[in-house]
Structure formats: structure tokens, C-alpha cells
Scaffold this active site. Structure first.
Site, PDB file in Angstrom:
ATOM      1  N   HIS A 267       0.832  -1.204   0.000  1.00 28.73           N
ATOM      2  CA  HIS A 267       0.000   0.000   0.000  1.00 28.73           C
ATOM      3  C   HIS A 267       0.867   1.255   0.000  1.00 28.73           C
ATOM      4  O   HIS A 267       2.077   1.197   0.244  1.00 28.73           O
ATOM      5  CB  HIS A 267      -0.922   0.030   1.222  1.00 28.73           C
ATOM      6  CG  HIS A 267      -2.096  -0.881   1.116  1.00 28.73           C
ATOM      7  ND1 HIS A 267      -2.001  -2.241   1.342  1.00 28.73           N
ATOM      8  CD2 HIS A 267      -3.394  -0.641   0.790  1.00 28.73           C
ATOM      9  CE1 HIS A 267      -3.200  -2.796   1.176  1.00 28.73           C
ATOM     10  NE2 HIS A 267      -4.058  -1.847   0.844  1.00 28.73           N
TER      11      HIS A 267
ATOM     12  N   LYS B  81      -0.718   4.959   4.562  1.00 32.41           N
ATOM     13  CA  LYS B  81      -1.689   4.073   5.211  1.00 32.41           C
ATOM     14  C   LYS B  81      -1.305   3.894   6.678  1.00 32.41           C
ATOM     15  O   LYS B  81      -0.137   3.651   6.998  1.00 32.41           O
ATOM     16  CB  LYS B  81      -1.736   2.725   4.497  1.00 32.41           C
ATOM     17  CG  LYS B  81      -2.809   1.782   5.038  1.00 32.41           C
ATOM     18  CD  LYS B  81      -2.961   0.555   4.149  1.00 32.41           C
ATOM     19  CE  LYS B  81      -3.986  -0.423   4.716  1.00 32.41           C
ATOM     20  NZ  LYS B  81      -5.333   0.174   4.850  1.00 32.41           N
TER      21      LYS B  81
END
EC number: 1.17.1.8
Length: 265
Positions: free
Chosen positions: A154, A158
Site C-alpha cells: 500500500h 496508510k
């Protein structure tokens, strides 16, 4: 039937896509937004939202009491998402939540509340239909390949690791796979954490780098072969088909559903 929607987190990257989705869908109406700032203003006054008329609330409870939306779309943070979900249910608003971080105890408590109020709720770690299919395929494969590792990748902003999608994938695999310790029985980490986190014996590895959006691969190993199931989201628009489906479906539910896979035919 027009579905009146409140969106929590409209200025975030996912929230902006949700606002666009509501604006583009004939039977959706943006009734209000919930934001940390700009209380009492109109969303149309904020940069990037020209022509998007919706009152802004910083107090979710007041929003639900005054606007009485049919559905809340929450794409905020784990802490805010939990708070908004419970508030929405108490005010008779159906939450559709894309925030991760809900524990099994949270889900159990919120399910009871939804059933007491006799309204639907949907919490999904991932709203991308392709990602949900990846999880379903991984569960199918785990019946035949019991050695498996998960790698999720990601963007570097995040907040949680591992991702909710990775945890959900591991949970689905664990339902059909016997718990086991993978690798050599005398395996030793020479650097702590080198083998990743574990869920029921399934190693999960988290990568956080600029340039990624949301990606995951599930790698199965067997004698003389491997199987890799991978999904990539290159743009946050990939999540909106699932959000739209969830909003339409939650209107007909009378309990909480955890995971988009349970509403896909």
C-alpha cells in the site's frame, strides 16, 4: 427510490471519489457531509467541490438528528469509523463503512445493535470487487494448498498494518485450512520480524511505499508448484462499484454484514 446519503471524510482521497459517485448516480442524493472542519458551511464553498451543495457538519450525531439520511458512507480513520458506525445505527442510519480496524468484538457488538434497530449495516475491508474475488479464490485454493503467505502493498500514508484486506483473507483461508506452522521446524529469525506477522500460522508481510495504491498477492506452495493470486488497485475509482452496490444493498438488510463477498451473487 432516491437514497439520501451522508458522507464522512469527503475531503480525503476516497471521500472525494464517493462524492463523485453520489453526484453521478441518479437515485443517490448527497444530503450532508461530516468533516473535521468547516462546520456550518456548504461543501460547494470548499476548493474542489464547486457546485456540490451539501451542508457540512463536524458533529456526526447532530448531522444524523437534523438531516436524517438513509445511509452513511464512512471512509475515514479506524477511530472515527467505529464512532460514526455506532452513532449511525443509534440514529437509525444505515452505515456503509470502508474503514479497517474493527475487531471481532466490535463486529459482534455492532451486529447486535443493528438487529435491535432492525436496520442494515455493511463493513467491508475492501470495496474493490476484484479484491473480494481474490479473497474468495484464495479461500477456494486453501482447500488444496495448505502452505500460504500473504504480501500486501500500500501507499506510505496508510495508517494500519497489516491491511484489513490481508487480515480478512487470512481469516477466510483459516476457515478451510488446518492451523499449522509453516517452514522448517527449526527455523530461526536472524532479524526480528523477517518472517512477517502471523495469523493462525499464516505469515503476512506489509509493504509501504510511495507509488502504490492497494495491492495484494496470496502465494500458495505445493510440491513442485506454486499458485499466486494477485489483485491491483491502481486508482481509487476501483472501489466505487463496490460502494454503490453496498449502498443499494444495505437498504434491504436488517443486520450487519462484514465483507463485500457476502453480498456478491
Amino acid at each position: 427510490m432516491t437514497i439520501r446519503i451522508a458522507i464522512a471524510g469527503p475531503r480525503g482521497r476516497m471521500g472525494r471519489e464517493a462524492v463523485a459517485l453520489v453526484q453521478q448516480t441518479d437515485h443517490f442524493e448527497l444530503a450532508a457531509v461530516i468533516d473535521r472542519r468547516y462546520d456550518g458551511q456548504n461543501l460547494a464553498e470548499i476548493d474542489g467541490f464547486s457546485g456540490v451543495n451539501a451542508p457540512i457538519y463536524t458533529d456526526a450525531a447532530r448531522c444524523f438528528a437534523e438531516v436524517k439520511p438513509d445511509v452513511l458512507i464512512d471512509l475515514t480513520t479506524p477511530e472515527a469509523g467505529k464512532r460514526h458506525t455506532e452513532l449511525a445505527l443509534r440514529y437509525g442510519v444505515r452505515p456503509v463503512v470502508g474503514t479497517t480496524g474493527f475487531t471481532p468484538e466490535d463486529i459482534e457488538r455492532l451486529t447486535k445493535l443493528a438487529e435491535e434497530k432492525e436496520i442494515g449495516a455493511i463493513i467491508a475491508p475492501n470495496f474493490a470487487v476484484g479484491a473480494v474475488l481474490m479473497m474468495k479464490f484464495a479461500r477456494m485454493a486453501a482447500k488444496y494448498f495448505t502452505d500460504v503467505e500473504i504480501i500486501e502493498l500500500h501507499h506510505d500514508q496508510k495508517l494500519d498494518a497489516p491491511s484489513g484486506t490481508a487480515l480478512k483473507t487470512a481469516q477466510l483461508i483459516a476457515e478451510v485450512r488446518p492451523s499449522k506452522k509453516q517452514g522448517h521446524p527449526n527455523e530461526k529469525e536472524t532479524l526480528a520480524g523477517a518472517r512477517g506477522a502471523e495469523y493462525d500460522g499464516i505469515p503476512i508481510h506489509s509493504v509501504r511505499l510511495p507509488g502504490f495504491v492497494a495491492h495484494q498477492e496470496v502465494i500458495f506452495g505445493g510440491n513442485g508448484q506454486t499458485l499466486t493470486i494477485r489483485h491491483d488497485s491502481f486508482d481509487r475509482r476501483s472501489f466505487m462499484s463496490g460502494v454503490k452496490l453496498a449502498v443499494e444493498t444495505v437498504m434491504h438488510l436488517h443486520t450487519l454484514v462484514y465483507g463485500l463477498e457476502h453480498i456478491l451473487e
